[in-house]
Write a protein that holds these residues in place. Structure first.
Motif, mmCIF file in Angstrom:
data_model
loop_
_atom_site.group_PDB
_atom_site.id
_atom_site.type_symbol
_atom_site.label_atom_id
_atom_site.label_comp_id
_atom_site.label_asym_id
_atom_site.label_seq_id
_atom_site.Cartn_x
_atom_site.Cartn_y
_atom_site.Cartn_z
ATOM 1 N N MET A 27 0.842 -1.073 -0.178
ATOM 2 C CA MET A 27 -0.251 0.137 0.018
ATOM 3 C C MET A 27 0.730 1.470 0.018
ATOM 4 O O MET A 27 0.482 2.367 -0.373
ATOM 5 C CB MET A 27 -1.197 -0.086 1.072
ATOM 6 C CG MET A 27 -1.992 -1.006 1.004
ATOM 7 S SD MET A 27 -3.560 -0.664 2.042
ATOM 8 C CE MET A 27 -4.102 0.982 1.266
ATOM 9 N N ASN A 28 1.980 1.028 0.384
ATOM 10 C CA ASN A 28 3.185 2.351 0.235
ATOM 11 C C ASN A 28 3.568 2.624 -0.906
ATOM 12 O O ASN A 28 4.397 3.249 -1.079
ATOM 13 C CB ASN A 28 4.110 2.189 1.603
ATOM 14 C CG ASN A 28 4.589 3.655 2.003
ATOM 15 O OD1 ASN A 28 3.962 4.395 1.839
ATOM 16 N ND2 ASN A 28 5.719 3.455 2.375
ATOM 17 N N ARG A 308 -3.405 2.155 10.718
ATOM 18 C CA ARG A 308 -1.922 1.792 10.662
ATOM 19 C C ARG A 308 -1.934 0.392 10.981
ATOM 20 O O ARG A 308 -1.077 -0.164 10.528
ATOM 21 C CB ARG A 308 -1.087 3.003 11.804
ATOM 22 C CG ARG A 308 0.268 2.577 11.799
ATOM 23 C CD ARG A 308 0.651 3.510 10.843
ATOM 24 N NE ARG A 308 0.986 2.309 9.783
ATOM 25 C CZ ARG A 308 1.116 2.570 8.257
ATOM 26 N NH1 ARG A 308 0.820 3.849 7.842
ATOM 27 N NH2 ARG A 308 1.189 1.706 7.347
ATOM 28 N N ILE A 311 -2.848 -1.949 8.239
ATOM 29 C CA ILE A 311 -1.976 -2.155 6.960
ATOM 30 C C ILE A 311 -0.416 -2.757 7.498
ATOM 31 O O ILE A 311 -0.097 -3.676 6.819
ATOM 32 C CB ILE A 311 -1.626 -0.527 6.550
ATOM 33 C CG1 ILE A 311 -2.834 -0.118 5.827
ATOM 34 C CG2 ILE A 311 -0.356 -0.856 5.524
ATOM 35 C CD1 ILE A 311 -2.924 1.170 5.506
ATOM 36 N N LEU A 346 -1.636 7.522 7.894
ATOM 37 C CA LEU A 346 -1.321 7.008 6.440
ATOM 38 C C LEU A 346 -0.254 7.788 5.815
ATOM 39 O O LEU A 346 -0.427 9.126 6.079
ATOM 40 C CB LEU A 346 -2.520 6.554 5.902
ATOM 41 C CG LEU A 346 -3.330 5.316 5.944
ATOM 42 C CD1 LEU A 346 -3.708 4.988 7.266
ATOM 43 C CD2 LEU A 346 -4.352 5.366 4.683
ATOM 44 N N GLU A 350 -0.107 5.486 0.656
ATOM 45 C CA GLU A 350 -1.263 4.723 1.384
ATOM 46 C C GLU A 350 -2.521 5.185 1.160
ATOM 47 O O GLU A 350 -3.550 4.535 0.638
ATOM 48 C CB GLU A 350 -0.898 4.302 2.868
ATOM 49 C CG GLU A 350 0.115 3.437 2.776
ATOM 50 C CD GLU A 350 0.818 3.442 4.261
ATOM 51 O OE1 GLU A 350 1.380 2.355 4.837
ATOM 52 O OE2 GLU A 350 0.306 4.404 5.106
ATOM 53 N N ASN A 353 -3.792 5.047 -2.383
ATOM 54 C CA ASN A 353 -4.444 3.504 -2.910
ATOM 55 C C ASN A 353 -5.612 3.372 -2.248
ATOM 56 O O ASN A 353 -6.467 2.728 -3.052
ATOM 57 C CB ASN A 353 -3.092 2.645 -2.522
ATOM 58 C CG ASN A 353 -1.925 2.651 -3.393
ATOM 59 O OD1 ASN A 353 -2.045 2.459 -4.358
ATOM 60 N ND2 ASN A 353 -0.869 2.411 -3.057
#
Length: 414
Positions: A27-28, A308, A311, A346, A350, A353
């Motif tokens: 996601m990053n 957080r 993820i 985030l 992230e 996305n």
């Protein structure tokens, strides 16, 4: 006839190979192309790449994006934007110290919206709702889910869903409809919830299915509303009509709603402000998308979804507005993306996305929108000149949109 965007400072969310969603550390990662071009043809993304490979065709329109960025429009997978009037009086009650539950207990909340909607004609409801839809498109939303749930009678639930159907027919963005008859128990069934469930399952659902009015089914699984047992009964009934679950869970309490969603293969479980370790573990290795609604947390002053931790546990995550008159009266996805960074920790990558490709998945639209991919719809945001894509969440309250394109057509220019 084709349109060329040239000299794009950065083309954001480029996925050359189609993907359903991204999870965990991925996601990053936000794939981009700098100094890029993009070609739109027949409303679809036809080609893209670096400017040194830009075609020299005769284009019907050429848009010079020097200093500007292009990204897919926001995908808002959870809204209640078909409603009548507003609940600004409850806003004052909240300021004066009443909780969401206390406002509901004194006759406000969902039942207040239901009463007003029941008294509103379908045409009036449509006119109110189309204004909201046009507003969110102008703010960069290019795909949206809309729920019923403010009707709570057979006639009024159908009225809401018919309005959503009219919006689908009259607007060119993808719109998904969700039947949320189980949003609250109406006053006339206050002491007979099973009777209301019977009405919902035996009377409402067959009519919803007969008119093809919904894509999904939803339940507000929460203490004081619908139990896990109630939820599972409704989801099972919905399956018989081909309605996949997308459910409200863990807004105020963790009572097993996440597990019910996973058990019934829910496309998404939404809210998640209260999450236990067991809830997070239950989502591992599933195809159910966790969805956070930071606008609701901001407005009600309740905890934010622990995005957080989700993820970092390797899970996917999507963002949506929860646009509704009582707990999140805003459909501004730019604010949601900013709030996810500011309050949920985030990264910009992230958050983007979560608001694009993962939001598209959370309403079954990942093959149509959510990324810069050939043959997807050319639903695009053209930014104003900005230094980096980090400026998008950084500049909260001052979106950096210059123009919005739906199927390659400019819908608004600032």
């Amino acid at each position: 006839m084709a349109t060329l965007f040239k000299n794009i400072k950065e083309l954001i969310q480029v996925r050359k190979e189609p993907i359903a969603f991204v999870s965990g550390k991925d996601m990053n990662i936000l794939p981009t192309i700098k100094n890029a071009f993009l070609v739109v043809e027949d409303g679809l993304i036809a080609d893209f790449g670096t400017m040194d490979t830009c075609p020299n065709n005769d284009f019907i329109e050429v848009i010079d994006a020097t200093g500007k960025m292009v990204l897919p429009t926001w995908c808002d997978s959870h809204t209640h934007m078909v409603y009548a009037g507003n609940r600004e009086n409850e806003f004052v009650d909240k300021i004066n110290g009443l909780t969401y539950q206390e406002i509901a207990n004194k006759g406000g909340g969902i039942l207040n919206s239901a009463k007003l909607l029941q008294e509103t004609s379908e045409d009036d409801l449509y006119q109110q709702s189309k204004i909201r839809l046009e507003e969110v498109i102008a703010l960069g939303t290019g795909a949206i889910e809309i729920k019923s749930g403010y009707g709570l009678t057979v006639e009024s639930e159908l009225k809401m869903l018919r309005v959503i159907k009219r919006l689908k027919e009259n607007y060119s963005i993808p719109i998904k409809a969700t039947f949320l008859g189980a949003h609250a128990v109406p006053n006339e069934y206050k002491n007979n919830k099973d009777g209301y469930l019977d009405l919902l399952i035996n009377d409402m659902l067959p009519l919803v299915a007969k008119e093809h009015l919904a894509d999904y089914i939803d339940v507000f699984c929460e203490e004081g509303y619908f139990s896990v047992k109630d939820t599972e009964r409704i989801l099972e009934a919905g399956k018989t009509y081909g309605l996949q679950p997308k459910i409200h869970v863990n807004q105020f309490t963790s009572i097993g709603g996440v597990q019910a969603g996973v058990k019934h293969h829910a496309l998404s479980v939404d809210h998640l402000e209260e999450m236990s370790k067991y809830d997070m573990e239950s989502l591992q290795n599933t195809k159910t998308m966790p969805v956070g609604l930071p606008g609701c947390s901001f407005f009600l002053g309740i905890p934010f979804t622990p995005a957080r931790q989700l993820i970092d546990a390797g899970l996917p995550f999507a963002l949506a507005t929860d646009y509704n008159p009582g707990s999140s009266p805003s459909g501004n996805m730019n604010f949601v993306v900013s709030t996810a960074c500011i309050k949920m920790n985030l990264t910009p990558e992230e958050a983007i996305n979560a608001a694009t490709i993962n939001g598209a998945y959370a309403m079954g639209l990942q093959d149509k929108v959510g990324s810069i991919t050939k043959d997807k719809r050319a639903n695009l945001i053209l930014t104003k000149p900005i230094n980096s894509h980090g400026c998008i969440p950084y500049s909260f309250g001052n979106h950096k949109i210059e123009a919005v394109f739906i199927n390659g057509e400019k819908k608004l220019e600032y």
